[in-house]
Each structure stands twice: as C-alpha cells, then as structure tokens.
Scaffold this motif. Structure first.
Motif, PDB file in Angstrom:
ATOM      1  N   GLN A 130       0.831  -1.205   0.000  1.00 42.47           N
ATOM      2  CA  GLN A 130       0.000   0.000   0.000  1.00 42.47           C
ATOM      3  C   GLN A 130       0.869   1.259   0.000  1.00 42.47           C
ATOM      4  OE1 GLN A 130      -2.497  -0.285   3.450  1.00 42.47           O
ATOM      5  NE2 GLN A 130      -4.007  -1.602   2.444  1.00 42.47           N
ATOM      6  N   TYR A 131       1.938   1.230   0.797  1.00 42.12           N
ATOM      7  CA  TYR A 131       2.858   2.370   0.888  1.00 42.12           C
ATOM      8  C   TYR A 131       3.487   2.652  -0.468  1.00 42.12           C
ATOM      9  CZ  TYR A 131       7.075   4.977   2.131  1.00 42.12           C
ATOM     10  OH  TYR A 131       8.081   5.900   2.192  1.00 42.12           O
ATOM     11  N   ASN A 132       3.983   1.616  -1.121  1.00 38.75           N
ATOM     12  CA  ASN A 132       4.612   1.795  -2.429  1.00 38.75           C
ATOM     13  C   ASN A 132       3.615   2.295  -3.469  1.00 38.75           C
ATOM     14  OD1 ASN A 132       7.160   1.026  -1.557  1.00 38.75           O
ATOM     15  ND2 ASN A 132       6.775  -1.129  -1.941  1.00 38.75           N
ATOM     16  N   ALA A 133       2.385   1.820  -3.397  1.00 43.69           N
ATOM     17  CA  ALA A 133       1.362   2.265  -4.343  1.00 43.69           C
ATOM     18  C   ALA A 133       1.053   3.751  -4.140  1.00 43.69           C
ATOM     19  CB  ALA A 133       0.101   1.433  -4.187  1.00 43.69           C
ATOM     20  N   LYS A 134       0.969   4.198  -2.889  1.00 44.71           N
ATOM     21  CA  LYS A 134       0.697   5.611  -2.608  1.00 44.71           C
ATOM     22  C   LYS A 134       1.838   6.485  -3.102  1.00 44.71           C
ATOM     23  CE  LYS A 134      -3.267   5.798  -0.553  1.00 44.71           C
ATOM     24  NZ  LYS A 134      -4.405   6.444  -1.173  1.00 44.71           N
ATOM     25  N   LEU A 135       3.071   6.023  -2.905  1.00 45.46           N
ATOM     26  CA  LEU A 135       4.210   6.803  -3.380  1.00 45.46           C
ATOM     27  C   LEU A 135       4.201   6.918  -4.898  1.00 45.46           C
ATOM     28  CD1 LEU A 135       7.247   5.708  -1.177  1.00 45.46           C
ATOM     29  CD2 LEU A 135       5.991   7.858  -1.126  1.00 45.46           C
ATOM     30  N   GLU A 136       3.828   5.846  -5.567  1.00 48.47           N
ATOM     31  CA  GLU A 136       3.764   5.887  -7.024  1.00 48.47           C
ATOM     32  C   GLU A 136       2.665   6.840  -7.496  1.00 48.47           C
ATOM     33  OE1 GLU A 136       3.389   2.950 -10.897  1.00 48.47           O
ATOM     34  OE2 GLU A 136       3.663   2.072  -8.900  1.00 48.47           O
ATOM     35  N   GLN A 137       1.512   6.803  -6.823  1.00 46.69           N
ATOM     36  CA  GLN A 137       0.434   7.727  -7.167  1.00 46.69           C
ATOM     37  C   GLN A 137       0.873   9.177  -6.950  1.00 46.69           C
ATOM     38  OE1 GLN A 137      -2.832   6.553  -4.685  1.00 46.69           O
ATOM     39  NE2 GLN A 137      -3.409   4.826  -5.983  1.00 46.69           N
ATOM     40  N   ALA A 138       1.607   9.412  -5.860  1.00 46.73           N
ATOM     41  CA  ALA A 138       2.098  10.754  -5.562  1.00 46.73           C
ATOM     42  C   ALA A 138       3.083  11.214  -6.634  1.00 46.73           C
ATOM     43  CB  ALA A 138       2.754  10.778  -4.186  1.00 46.73           C
ATOM     44  N   MET A 139       3.937  10.312  -7.089  1.00 51.12           N
ATOM     45  CA  MET A 139       4.901  10.654  -8.125  1.00 51.12           C
ATOM     46  C   MET A 139       4.186  11.076  -9.407  1.00 51.12           C
ATOM     47  SD  MET A 139       7.598   8.235 -10.146  1.00 51.12           S
ATOM     48  CE  MET A 139       6.221   7.339 -10.836  1.00 51.12           C
ATOM     49  N   HIS A 140       3.149  10.330  -9.785  1.00 46.34           N
ATOM     50  CA  HIS A 140       2.406  10.663 -10.997  1.00 46.34           C
ATOM     51  C   HIS A 140       1.668  11.997 -10.844  1.00 46.34           C
ATOM     52  CE1 HIS A 140       3.353   7.073 -13.200  1.00 46.34           C
ATOM     53  NE2 HIS A 140       2.925   6.303 -12.196  1.00 46.34           N
ATOM     54  N   ALA A 141       1.145  12.251  -9.668  1.00 45.62           N
ATOM     55  CA  ALA A 141       0.471  13.531  -9.424  1.00 45.62           C
ATOM     56  C   ALA A 141       1.470  14.681  -9.538  1.00 45.62           C
ATOM     57  CB  ALA A 141      -0.177  13.528  -8.040  1.00 45.62           C
ATOM     58  N   GLN A 142       2.671  14.479  -9.012  1.00 44.73           N
ATOM     59  CA  GLN A 142       3.696  15.516  -9.084  1.00 44.73           C
ATOM     60  C   GLN A 142       4.107  15.766 -10.537  1.00 44.73           C
ATOM     61  OE1 GLN A 142       7.439  14.548  -7.249  1.00 44.73           O
ATOM     62  NE2 GLN A 142       7.873  16.699  -6.786  1.00 44.73           N
ATOM     63  N   ARG A 143       4.258  14.710 -11.299  1.00 49.91           N
ATOM     64  CA  ARG A 143       4.633  14.858 -12.708  1.00 49.91           C
ATOM     65  C   ARG A 143       3.554  15.563 -13.508  1.00 49.91           C
ATOM     66  NH1 ARG A 143       7.543   9.172 -14.430  1.00 49.91           N
ATOM     67  NH2 ARG A 143       9.440   9.517 -13.225  1.00 49.91           N
ATOM     68  N   ASN A 144       2.311  15.385 -13.105  1.00 45.84           N
ATOM     69  CA  ASN A 144       1.208  16.046 -13.792  1.00 45.84           C
ATOM     70  C   ASN A 144       0.983  17.476 -13.303  1.00 45.84           C
ATOM     71  OD1 ASN A 144       0.636  13.852 -15.430  1.00 45.84           O
ATOM     72  ND2 ASN A 144      -0.762  12.944 -13.938  1.00 45.84           N
ATOM     73  N   ASP A 150      -0.012  18.439 -10.238  1.00 42.43           N
ATOM     74  CA  ASP A 150      -1.052  18.570  -9.216  1.00 42.43           C
ATOM     75  C   ASP A 150      -0.404  18.483  -7.830  1.00 42.43           C
ATOM     76  OD1 ASP A 150      -3.338  18.599  -7.715  1.00 42.43           O
ATOM     77  OD2 ASP A 150      -4.338  16.978  -8.811  1.00 42.43           O
ATOM     78  N   MET A 151       0.071  19.625  -7.360  1.00 48.67           N
ATOM     79  CA  MET A 151       0.830  19.644  -6.103  1.00 48.67           C
ATOM     80  C   MET A 151      -0.057  19.377  -4.886  1.00 48.67           C
ATOM     81  SD  MET A 151       3.959  19.949  -6.677  1.00 48.67           S
ATOM     82  CE  MET A 151       3.891  19.100  -8.223  1.00 48.67           C
ATOM     83  N   ARG A 152      -1.307  19.777  -4.955  1.00 50.00           N
ATOM     84  CA  ARG A 152      -2.208  19.522  -3.816  1.00 50.00           C
ATOM     85  C   ARG A 152      -2.435  18.023  -3.647  1.00 50.00           C
ATOM     86  NH1 ARG A 152      -5.638  22.867  -1.038  1.00 50.00           N
ATOM     87  NH2 ARG A 152      -5.196  24.462  -2.568  1.00 50.00           N
ATOM     88  N   LEU A 153      -2.708  17.335  -4.744  1.00 53.83           N
ATOM     89  CA  LEU A 153      -2.892  15.888  -4.693  1.00 53.83           C
ATOM     90  C   LEU A 153      -1.599  15.201  -4.268  1.00 53.83           C
ATOM     91  CD1 LEU A 153      -4.669  13.404  -5.144  1.00 53.83           C
ATOM     92  CD2 LEU A 153      -3.985  13.452  -7.558  1.00 53.83           C
ATOM     93  N   PHE A 154      -0.471  15.702  -4.764  1.00 50.56           N
ATOM     94  CA  PHE A 154       0.826  15.160  -4.379  1.00 50.56           C
ATOM     95  C   PHE A 154       1.023  15.249  -2.863  1.00 50.56           C
ATOM     96  CE2 PHE A 154       5.285  16.253  -3.349  1.00 50.56           C
ATOM     97  CZ  PHE A 154       5.861  15.019  -3.605  1.00 50.56           C
ATOM     98  N   ALA A 155       0.692  16.392  -2.301  1.00 49.75           N
ATOM     99  CA  ALA A 155       0.847  16.590  -0.854  1.00 49.75           C
ATOM    100  C   ALA A 155      -0.075  15.657  -0.071  1.00 49.75           C
ATOM    101  CB  ALA A 155       0.564  18.037  -0.489  1.00 49.75           C
ATOM    102  N   ASP A 156      -1.310  15.514  -0.541  1.00 54.23           N
ATOM    103  CA  ASP A 156      -2.263  14.631   0.142  1.00 54.23           C
ATOM    104  C   ASP A 156      -1.801  13.177   0.096  1.00 54.23           C
ATOM    105  OD1 ASP A 156      -3.885  16.792   0.736  1.00 54.23           O
ATOM    106  OD2 ASP A 156      -5.233  16.441  -0.972  1.00 54.23           O
ATOM    107  N   LEU A 157      -1.354  12.731  -1.074  1.00 53.91           N
ATOM    108  CA  LEU A 157      -0.912  11.346  -1.212  1.00 53.91           C
ATOM    109  C   LEU A 157       0.361  11.085  -0.415  1.00 53.91           C
ATOM    110  CD1 LEU A 157      -1.633  10.796  -4.997  1.00 53.91           C
ATOM    111  CD2 LEU A 157      -2.857   9.779  -3.081  1.00 53.91           C
ATOM    112  N   THR A 158       1.229  12.064  -0.369  1.00 48.94           N
ATOM    113  CA  THR A 158       2.458  11.918   0.414  1.00 48.94           C
ATOM    114  C   THR A 158       2.127  11.810   1.903  1.00 48.94           C
ATOM    115  OG1 THR A 158       3.681  13.171  -1.237  1.00 48.94           O
ATOM    116  CG2 THR A 158       4.711  12.926   0.901  1.00 48.94           C
TER     117      THR A 158
END
Length: 61
Positions: free
Chosen positions: A16-30, A32-40
């Motif tokens: 689950q941790y690795n999946a959240k980090l991957e989602q955060a990485m994709h949000a950052q690349r796109n 979307d800093m707010r989503l990145f912060a939430d996922l992190t």
C-alpha cells in the motif's frame, strides 16, 4: 499447520505504501501539487503503521 495461508500484514502495508508513493509521483509529474501533498501525507501515515508493526513483531531495519 496452515500458517503459510495467513496473509502477511507487513507485506500488505508495504505494498500500500509503495502504491501511494507511485500515485504521488504521478500527481507531481502532472503538476497537481495539492494531490501530491495529500498522497504523500497518506503514505507517511501508512509508513508509521509499518514501523509500528515492525516494532511489535521485533523486526529491525
């Protein structure tokens, strides 16, 4: 006797941790800093659970 059939909670949390980090990485690349912060933040909560479980099981790392 059937201990190998029981799910490993540490493995599940780590996945689950690795999946959240991957989602955060994709949000950052796109961009979307707010989503990145939430996922992190969510990934950090999961990591705290991993650390607590390792401490409970007596696993060092």
């Amino acid at each position: 006797m059937f201990g190998w059939l029981k799910p490993d909670p540490l493995k599940k949390l780590t996945k689950q941790y690795n999946a959240k980090l991957e989602q955060a990485m994709h949000a950052q690349r796109n961009g979307d800093m707010r989503l990145f912060a939430d996922l992190t933040a969510e990934s950090e909560e999961i990591w705290q659970k991993v650390v607590a479980l390792k401490k409970q099981l007596g696993i060092e790392s």
